[in-house]
Scaffold this motif. Sequence first.
Motif, mmCIF file in Angstrom:
data_model
loop_
_atom_site.group_PDB
_atom_site.id
_atom_site.type_symbol
_atom_site.label_atom_id
_atom_site.label_comp_id
_atom_site.label_asym_id
_atom_site.label_seq_id
_atom_site.Cartn_x
_atom_site.Cartn_y
_atom_site.Cartn_z
ATOM 1 N N LYS A 8 -0.211 -13.785 -13.811
ATOM 2 C CA LYS A 8 -1.387 -13.451 -12.650
ATOM 3 C C LYS A 8 -0.770 -12.445 -11.633
ATOM 4 C CE LYS A 8 -4.778 -15.182 -9.675
ATOM 5 N NZ LYS A 8 -5.467 -16.370 -9.060
ATOM 6 N N LYS A 9 -1.308 -11.203 -11.521
ATOM 7 C CA LYS A 9 -0.755 -10.340 -10.489
ATOM 8 C C LYS A 9 -1.937 -9.957 -9.776
ATOM 9 C CE LYS A 9 3.509 -10.347 -12.153
ATOM 10 N NZ LYS A 9 4.438 -10.906 -11.556
ATOM 11 N N SER A 10 -1.618 -9.224 -8.793
ATOM 12 C CA SER A 10 -2.789 -8.484 -7.841
ATOM 13 C C SER A 10 -2.856 -6.907 -8.206
ATOM 14 C CB SER A 10 -2.251 -8.625 -6.245
ATOM 15 O OG SER A 10 -1.100 -8.059 -6.075
ATOM 16 N N GLU A 11 -1.914 -6.592 -8.957
ATOM 17 C CA GLU A 11 -1.782 -5.093 -9.114
ATOM 18 C C GLU A 11 -3.050 -4.879 -10.107
ATOM 19 O OE1 GLU A 11 -0.218 -1.591 -11.651
ATOM 20 O OE2 GLU A 11 0.636 -3.790 -11.600
ATOM 21 N N THR A 12 -3.802 -3.739 -10.269
ATOM 22 C CA THR A 12 -4.904 -3.532 -11.250
ATOM 23 C C THR A 12 -4.489 -1.835 -11.723
ATOM 24 O OG1 THR A 12 -6.524 -4.638 -10.177
ATOM 25 C CG2 THR A 12 -7.083 -3.136 -11.932
ATOM 26 N N ALA A 13 -4.165 -2.081 -13.075
ATOM 27 C CA ALA A 13 -3.965 -0.613 -13.612
ATOM 28 C C ALA A 13 -5.180 0.189 -13.597
ATOM 29 C CB ALA A 13 -3.078 -0.793 -14.963
ATOM 30 N N GLY A 14 -6.129 -0.331 -13.905
ATOM 31 C CA GLY A 14 -7.182 0.589 -14.082
ATOM 32 C C GLY A 14 -7.482 1.105 -15.576
ATOM 33 N N VAL A 15 -6.566 0.160 -16.388
ATOM 34 C CA VAL A 15 -6.942 0.675 -17.985
ATOM 35 C C VAL A 15 -7.410 -0.270 -19.033
ATOM 36 C CG1 VAL A 15 -4.716 2.166 -17.531
ATOM 37 C CG2 VAL A 15 -4.433 -0.077 -18.221
ATOM 38 N N VAL A 16 -7.779 -1.309 -18.477
ATOM 39 C CA VAL A 16 -8.439 -2.449 -19.399
ATOM 40 C C VAL A 16 -9.633 -1.786 -20.089
ATOM 41 C CG1 VAL A 16 -9.530 -4.750 -19.374
ATOM 42 C CG2 VAL A 16 -7.622 -4.241 -17.894
ATOM 43 N N GLY A 17 -9.851 -2.094 -21.437
ATOM 44 C CA GLY A 17 -10.637 -1.327 -22.009
ATOM 45 C C GLY A 17 -10.282 -0.073 -22.740
ATOM 46 N N ALA A 18 -9.179 0.599 -21.976
ATOM 47 C CA ALA A 18 -8.847 1.824 -22.802
ATOM 48 C C ALA A 18 -8.136 1.324 -24.091
ATOM 49 C CB ALA A 18 -7.952 2.640 -21.784
ATOM 50 N N VAL A 19 -8.014 2.368 -24.997
ATOM 51 C CA VAL A 19 -7.111 2.164 -26.159
ATOM 52 C C VAL A 19 -5.647 2.521 -25.889
ATOM 53 C CG1 VAL A 19 -6.774 2.878 -28.605
ATOM 54 C CG2 VAL A 19 -9.236 2.678 -27.775
ATOM 55 N N ILE A 20 -4.716 1.466 -25.914
ATOM 56 C CA ILE A 20 -3.556 1.917 -25.452
ATOM 57 C C ILE A 20 -2.524 1.987 -26.775
ATOM 58 C CG2 ILE A 20 -1.455 0.769 -24.543
ATOM 59 C CD1 ILE A 20 -3.815 1.611 -22.527
ATOM 60 N N ARG A 21 -2.094 3.157 -26.976
ATOM 61 C CA ARG A 21 -1.481 3.258 -28.240
ATOM 62 C C ARG A 21 0.302 3.242 -27.994
ATOM 63 N NH1 ARG A 21 -5.237 4.256 -31.609
ATOM 64 N NH2 ARG A 21 -7.004 5.398 -30.958
ATOM 65 N N PRO A 22 0.949 2.126 -28.118
ATOM 66 C CA PRO A 22 2.271 2.176 -27.905
ATOM 67 C C PRO A 22 2.984 3.009 -28.866
ATOM 68 C CG PRO A 22 1.482 -0.044 -28.033
ATOM 69 C CD PRO A 22 0.364 0.897 -28.375
ATOM 70 N N GLN A 23 4.104 3.586 -28.437
ATOM 71 C CA GLN A 23 5.008 4.655 -29.395
ATOM 72 C C GLN A 23 6.333 3.902 -29.598
ATOM 73 O OE1 GLN A 23 5.193 7.355 -26.140
ATOM 74 N NE2 GLN A 23 3.723 8.504 -26.894
ATOM 75 N N LYS A 24 6.645 3.803 -30.887
ATOM 76 C CA LYS A 24 7.806 2.888 -31.361
ATOM 77 C C LYS A 24 8.679 3.748 -31.966
ATOM 78 C CE LYS A 24 4.572 0.966 -33.815
ATOM 79 N NZ LYS A 24 3.708 0.329 -35.093
ATOM 80 N N PHE A 25 9.974 3.516 -31.487
ATOM 81 C CA PHE A 25 11.217 4.129 -31.924
ATOM 82 C C PHE A 25 12.329 3.386 -32.485
ATOM 83 C CE2 PHE A 25 8.872 6.826 -28.798
ATOM 84 C CZ PHE A 25 8.623 7.789 -29.339
ATOM 85 N N THR A 26 13.295 3.856 -33.238
ATOM 86 C CA THR A 26 14.328 3.333 -33.502
ATOM 87 C C THR A 26 15.541 4.157 -33.380
ATOM 88 O OG1 THR A 26 13.172 1.697 -35.394
ATOM 89 C CG2 THR A 26 15.711 1.864 -35.395
#
Length: 444
Positions: free
Chosen positions: A10-28
Amino acid sequence: MSKLLISGKKKSETAGVVGAVIRPQKFTLNSGLEVLLVPLKETQTVTVLTLVRAGSEYEKKEFNGISHFLEHMCFKGTVKMPSSKEITSLMDGLGADFNAFTSQEHTGYYVKVDHRHLDTALNIISDIYLNSLFREEEMEKEKGVIIEEMNLDEDTPTSQIYDILLKLLYGDQPAGWRVLGEKEIIKKIKRPDLLNYIKNRYTAKQTLVVVSGNFNSVKVLNKLKELFKDINQHPSLVKPKTKESQMQPRVAIKIKKTDQAHLVLGARAFPKFDERRYTLEVLSSILGHGMSSRLFQKIREEMGAAYYVSSIVDLGSDHGFFGIATGVALAKVNEAIQIIRDEFKKIALEPPSEVELQKVKDYIKGKMTLGLESSDEYAFFHGSQQLYYKKTFSLEDIFKKIDAVNSRMVQHLSRELFQPKNINLAILGPFKKSDEAHFKKLLK
């Protein structure tokens, strides 16, 4: 540092990105180190999280608790910052949120800061991972801290009941041992033991670095390549396979003077890679998630017998368990156990209604959405997925799986799980060893 499982906090900070499509970038990287970048442009924070496939299930009996001990020691001084005060003063000076956690199958270290301090956060995380000193005098002091953490755990029934459950399920093998270890073992651990454990466990191919929040991906990736260029590339040892065998209900009693009985009643399930995990999440929510769940209503609201009633879904890489946890009035223990068993039987005989099913699906999706409002929550969410599944799932992906669960799937899974031979009861309270036969009878 505490014994925490990966989950959003639980946090107080809000990112304002909920509902957006988040696309993590993976690297090795060339060393084999995995990097996961989760860009969240609307937030003003950034979280750096390092996850290692190392926990109590990777340990040998004579070193049970060493994973958790090592986690503590990584904050006790590095080559660049020789004292714990220097490390904590630097992070406090940034207003950072920082901590570490150890579980059965992974250990994590994280720093969350204002995005303008990202470079410092990257330097700190890489430094404690790569350059911790592990001085003997600091180890001796920290042993006292860990023993007091054990004492706190033993004085907290809601924590201790989980250790009792693991021992009941898995016995004397890594999956059944305490994450914190045992006091006499911790007292004997020496510096060479930590260094040997690091050599075999803290390796490039067993480590994942996650950066989540507001940052430039190219700059961060280049920075990580430089910081981790000397990471340990020693071959990592394989986790021992968990053995399971059960043909009848089992009971474990911890005799302790308490004002209420704390118990977990449930059934063996399956590993986290099983697609039925989505159905299990729905089943779990029907029975014990939320104040309108069946067992919360029956045990707390109707009986007035408990303060907390909740579901446990604990799926590891090669084992799993589902159960109901509660602390009940001593005079109502038998009735509470019977009510839980009756609900297990009922849902195996009668599939949930479409109304109840839809309500539960909306509950799951709502809670997941609320749990992803800041950079650290996204780091834990996607980092835990990448660590185990070697890929990430968006909220949309997961919601589709949840929506695909129907009432017959819930009923069918209930029939599989709630067979008498799978049932286990861990209970703590002022009982006698002879009560075991009585509780076993209630389970049949």
